[in-house]
Design a protein around this motif. Structure first.
Motif, PDB file in Angstrom:
ATOM      1  N   ALA A 173      -0.501   2.229   9.357  1.00  0.00           N
ATOM      2  CA  ALA A 173      -0.788   0.807   9.140  1.00  0.00           C
ATOM      3  C   ALA A 173      -0.894   0.065  10.460  1.00  0.00           C
ATOM      4  O   ALA A 173      -1.780  -0.787  10.643  1.00  0.00           O
ATOM      5  CB  ALA A 173       0.301   0.186   8.265  1.00  0.00           C
ATOM      6  N   PRO A 208       3.170  -1.927   4.221  1.00  0.00           N
ATOM      7  CA  PRO A 208       2.799  -0.536   3.966  1.00  0.00           C
ATOM      8  C   PRO A 208       3.994   0.277   3.492  1.00  0.00           C
ATOM      9  O   PRO A 208       5.149  -0.158   3.592  1.00  0.00           O
ATOM     10  CB  PRO A 208       2.334  -0.058   5.346  1.00  0.00           C
ATOM     11  N   LEU A 228       0.647  -7.780   4.739  1.00  0.00           N
ATOM     12  CA  LEU A 228       0.613  -6.386   4.285  1.00  0.00           C
ATOM     13  C   LEU A 228       1.968  -5.731   4.483  1.00  0.00           C
ATOM     14  O   LEU A 228       2.554  -5.805   5.565  1.00  0.00           O
ATOM     15  CB  LEU A 228      -0.450  -5.617   5.069  1.00  0.00           C
ATOM     16  N   THR A 232       6.567  -4.103   8.428  1.00  0.00           N
ATOM     17  CA  THR A 232       7.066  -2.754   8.153  1.00  0.00           C
ATOM     18  C   THR A 232       8.546  -2.839   7.796  1.00  0.00           C
ATOM     19  O   THR A 232       9.285  -3.649   8.343  1.00  0.00           O
ATOM     20  CB  THR A 232       6.880  -1.831   9.374  1.00  0.00           C
ATOM     21  N   THR A 261       0.824  -1.214   0.000  1.00  0.00           N
ATOM     22  CA  THR A 261       0.000   0.000   0.000  1.00  0.00           C
ATOM     23  C   THR A 261       0.856   1.261   0.000  1.00  0.00           C
ATOM     24  O   THR A 261       2.013   1.246   0.429  1.00  0.00           O
ATOM     25  CB  THR A 261      -0.940   0.009   1.220  1.00  0.00           C
ATOM     26  N   PRO A 301      -2.913   6.466   3.462  1.00  0.00           N
ATOM     27  CA  PRO A 301      -2.278   5.409   4.240  1.00  0.00           C
ATOM     28  C   PRO A 301      -3.213   4.544   5.065  1.00  0.00           C
ATOM     29  O   PRO A 301      -2.765   3.545   5.635  1.00  0.00           O
ATOM     30  CB  PRO A 301      -1.314   6.181   5.148  1.00  0.00           C
ATOM     31  N   TRP A 313       1.707   5.655   0.451  1.00  0.00           N
ATOM     32  CA  TRP A 313       1.748   6.634   1.532  1.00  0.00           C
ATOM     33  C   TRP A 313       0.693   7.714   1.390  1.00  0.00           C
ATOM     34  O   TRP A 313       0.361   8.387   2.365  1.00  0.00           O
ATOM     35  CB  TRP A 313       3.132   7.312   1.576  1.00  0.00           C
ATOM     36  N   LEU A 352       1.443  -7.915   9.378  1.00  0.00           N
ATOM     37  CA  LEU A 352       2.007  -6.629   8.980  1.00  0.00           C
ATOM     38  C   LEU A 352       3.519  -6.697   9.022  1.00  0.00           C
ATOM     39  O   LEU A 352       4.104  -7.103  10.036  1.00  0.00           O
ATOM     40  CB  LEU A 352       1.505  -5.532   9.926  1.00  0.00           C
ATOM     41  N   ILE A 388      -5.377   0.570   2.790  1.00  0.00           N
ATOM     42  CA  ILE A 388      -5.229  -0.681   3.534  1.00  0.00           C
ATOM     43  C   ILE A 388      -6.579  -1.376   3.647  1.00  0.00           C
ATOM     44  O   ILE A 388      -6.707  -2.564   3.327  1.00  0.00           O
ATOM     45  CB  ILE A 388      -4.627  -0.413   4.921  1.00  0.00           C
TER      46      ILE A 388
END
Length: 484
Positions: free
Chosen positions: A186, A178, A176, A207, A151, A156, A153, A205, A160
């Motif tokens: 996120a 982000p 996911l 990151t 996804t 944001p 920015w 998630l 999602i």
């Protein structure tokens, strides 16, 4: 719930974790450059474990009733609205958009949760009459499996929920990734889903500030059966090519180069109001923002005058400041691109009517602020005519005939959104059907909604998000033939 440890931003199998090696990356406010947090900087190993968790959770989750899946999404919708103000402040701080726009996005994000909570209960199959006696055909729709979601920015939270909601509604599980600029948004969305009762492993998630190794693992793993991506056309093409190696299904919502056409039978002041709202939405950092504003010559002067008057009232600053309608661009590269397009247009004969420079007064030099800008007399020789701007620059182009403007509007490889203003019903029908774009707004600057299919043609993407079509993207079709 998301724990107090700021850097435990990985959600894997229901646990909030730090990166294996403790690596983090800074999250800064684009309006001020100030540090607002740090996020876990994951790599291939953490991504593999997130895929493991999603694969293990798929069987039980896909076997759940549609009503149970819908209940989780409905609870998440309610929680998102209950905490809308806190979420909006977080988004405005981390992404930079004005607080009013952030509030609108939170509601939009919640809409997808509500819509797909209902659509989860409407995954219908069918029977087909056979051409043979003692034989039956049955068609089923079943979840595709593990989904990889990437996804952007610029939106944001809503981008999602536009991916996670249909995936879990269909019975899929998801990993996911982000955008590195907005990991905290996120985290907030995934924490709501967890609190709403989403089982461990259903939504994970990852990151990271190093998207390549994470993306490579998502593409390479054959257990990942679908990739859904929102971002640039350049990156989308590379991801789609990589997904082909394991024949993953793909949904791609990519760049745009939207035309807006104002005919001389429209009210130029009303059209200028719409153009201002659409062009400067999210500081122009929206894939559906009108990049090329074609105005019929008979009203171009009145339209431009009204557009300039409205644009001149827009106030730039940090999104959380009162009265601000223009936030910062995402980074220095975005600022450089916008300035390059403006300078090129002026050098090639465009008239700079308003703005045209970076804003540095009153502390704005700490962020990437560009003045709301209006350019007139744009033509095909200029970069801004061919390239997506993704910034607060309105480019006005005069035209003479309907046939001419349709041909010019379609003269692009992009095909996401388009707009037209007219009072002539016949013209509205002809032009909207002739425009080669996935979305057309007729006297409408916001032709989107959770209940409507969103997506483009050409290099603007594949597939649709939202609407009934948005759920179909996460379902495989199975035919069962039975001889009795």
């Amino acid at each position: 719930m998301y724990p107090a440890a700021d850097t435990a931003t990985l959600l894997i199998d229901g646990k909030w974790l730090e990166a294996d090696d403790g690596a983090t990356f800074p999250v800064t406010a684009p309006a001020t450059g100030e540090l607002i947090g740090r996020a876990a900087d994951a790599g291939a190993a953490e991504t593999d474990r997130a895929i493991d968790a999603a694969a293990a959770a798929f069987g039980p989750w896909s076997a759940e009733t549609a009503y149970a899946r819908a209940d989780v999404l409905r609870r998440a919708h309610d929680l998102m609205l209950e905490r809308a103000e806190d979420l909006a402040v977080l988004m405005s701080t981390e992404q930079g958009k004005p607080l009013k726009a952030a509030r609108n996005e939170v509601r939009y994000a919640a809409d997808f949760l509500a819509w797909f909570a209902e659509e989860a209960k409407r995954v219908h199959g069918r029977t087909i009459p056979s051409n043979r006696r003692g034989h039956r055909f049955q068609v089923l729709k079943q979840p595709v499996g593990v989904v990889a979601g990437i996804t952007p920015w610029n939106y944001p939270m809503s981008m999602i929920t536009r991916k996670v909601a249909p995936a879990v509604a269909a019975g899929c599980t998801i990993v996911l990734k982000p955008a590195e600029q907005t990991p905290l948004c996120a985290v907030a969305v995934l924490a709501l889903l967890e609190e709403a009762g989403l089982p461990p492993g259903v939504a994970n998630l990852v990151t990271t500030a190093r998207p390549e190794p994470v993306g490579e693992r998502l593409l390479a793993d054959p257990r990942v059966r679908k990739l859904t991506f929102t971002g640039s056309t350049e990156v989308g093409m590379r991801l789609a090519a990589g997904a082909a190696a394991t024949m993953k299904r793909v949904s791609m919502e990519l760049g745009g180069h939207a035309p807006m056409i104002v005919f001389d039978d429209a009210d130029p002041v009303h059209a200028a109001k719409g153009a201002t709202l659409a062009k400067f939405l999210n500081t122009g950092q929206a894939c559906i923002s009108p990049n090329r504003i074609y105005v019929q010559r008979g009203v171009v002067e009145a339209f431009t005058e009204a557009l300039v008057a409205r644009t001149a009232t827009l106030s730039a600053g940090p999104g959380t400041s009162p009265g601000v309608s223009i936030g910062p661009l995402v980074d220095d590269a975005a600022l450089t691109k916008v300035q390059r397009q403006v300078d090129d247009a002026v050098e090639r004969g465009a008239r700079l009517v308003l703005g045209g420079t970076r804003l540095t007064e009153d502390g704005l030099d700490r962020g990437c602020f560009f003045a709301p800008t209006v350019l007139a007399d744009i033509d095909e020789t200029m970069l801004i005519y061919r390239e997506e701007t993704f910034g607060p620059v309105a480019a006005v182009i005069p035209f003479d005939t309907e046939e001419e403007v349709v041909a010019r509007a379609n003269d692009t490889a992009y095909g996401l959104a388009s707009y037209l203003y007219t009072r002539d019903l016949g013209r509205a029908t002809r032009v909207s059907e002739a425009l080669r774009f996935g979305i057309v707004g007729v006297n409408d600057i916001n032709p989107t909604g959770a209940q409507a299919p969103f997506g483009g043609v050409g290099v603007s993407g594949l597939g649709r998000e939202g609407g009934v079509e948005g759920l179909d993207e996460y379902l495989d079709v199975k035919l069962i033939g039975t001889a009795l």
